[in-house]
Write an enzyme that holds these catalytic residues in place. Sequence first.
Site, PDB file in Angstrom:
ATOM      1  N   ARG A  89      -4.566   7.110   0.132  1.00  0.00           N
ATOM      2  CA  ARG A  89      -4.812   7.485  -1.271  1.00  0.00           C
ATOM      3  C   ARG A  89      -4.220   6.454  -2.237  1.00  0.00           C
ATOM      4  O   ARG A  89      -4.785   6.179  -3.284  1.00  0.00           O
ATOM      5  CB  ARG A  89      -4.260   8.883  -1.571  1.00  0.00           C
ATOM      6  N   GLU A  92      -6.564   3.675  -2.133  1.00  0.00           N
ATOM      7  CA  GLU A  92      -7.737   4.077  -2.913  1.00  0.00           C
ATOM      8  C   GLU A  92      -7.460   3.949  -4.417  1.00  0.00           C
ATOM      9  O   GLU A  92      -8.330   3.501  -5.180  1.00  0.00           O
ATOM     10  CB  GLU A  92      -8.100   5.521  -2.556  1.00  0.00           C
ATOM     11  N   SER A 115       6.263  -7.545 -11.775  1.00  0.00           N
ATOM     12  CA  SER A 115       7.114  -7.880 -10.638  1.00  0.00           C
ATOM     13  C   SER A 115       7.298  -6.691  -9.706  1.00  0.00           C
ATOM     14  O   SER A 115       7.465  -5.556 -10.147  1.00  0.00           O
ATOM     15  CB  SER A 115       8.490  -8.340 -11.136  1.00  0.00           C
TER      16      SER A 115
END
Length: 148
Positions: A89, A92, A115
């Site tokens: 996820r 995704e 960063s």
Amino acid sequence: MKRADVTEKILTAKRLKELTWEEIAKKIGGASKIIVTAACMGQMKMTKEQATKAAKLFGLGKEETLLLQEVPYRGSLPQVPPTDPLIYRFYELVQVYGTTWKELIQEEFGDGIMSAIDFDMTMERQPDQKGDRVKIAMSGKFLSYKTY
């Protein structure tokens, strides 16, 4: 011995001692629960003091204690894309929102990156009538690209 072997030993000891990451972070000290967990999972290094405490807590030997203090090979996943549903996820999210985050960050800050070294992250549970929610906040220093 490989760093992954140390992680497996830590996870086994955690399981057998029925410890939480919160408890482990308090016993090892010196960093947030997120950083201590990442170090135990092989993604961050520990100080000598932290590694010594971790060794005592998890029953680690000298070589394993030294491995905890080495700079790790970060960002290693067993495979890409990841198959674990929770980790996938996040993958995704980057696939769907990555270009949006890039556009919005660069519109606000200019040409550069956020960063992951000068970085802070928090995670908390948010109660919700429709089911509890996971809130993750990330804060990284903005680093401008330089022209030479």
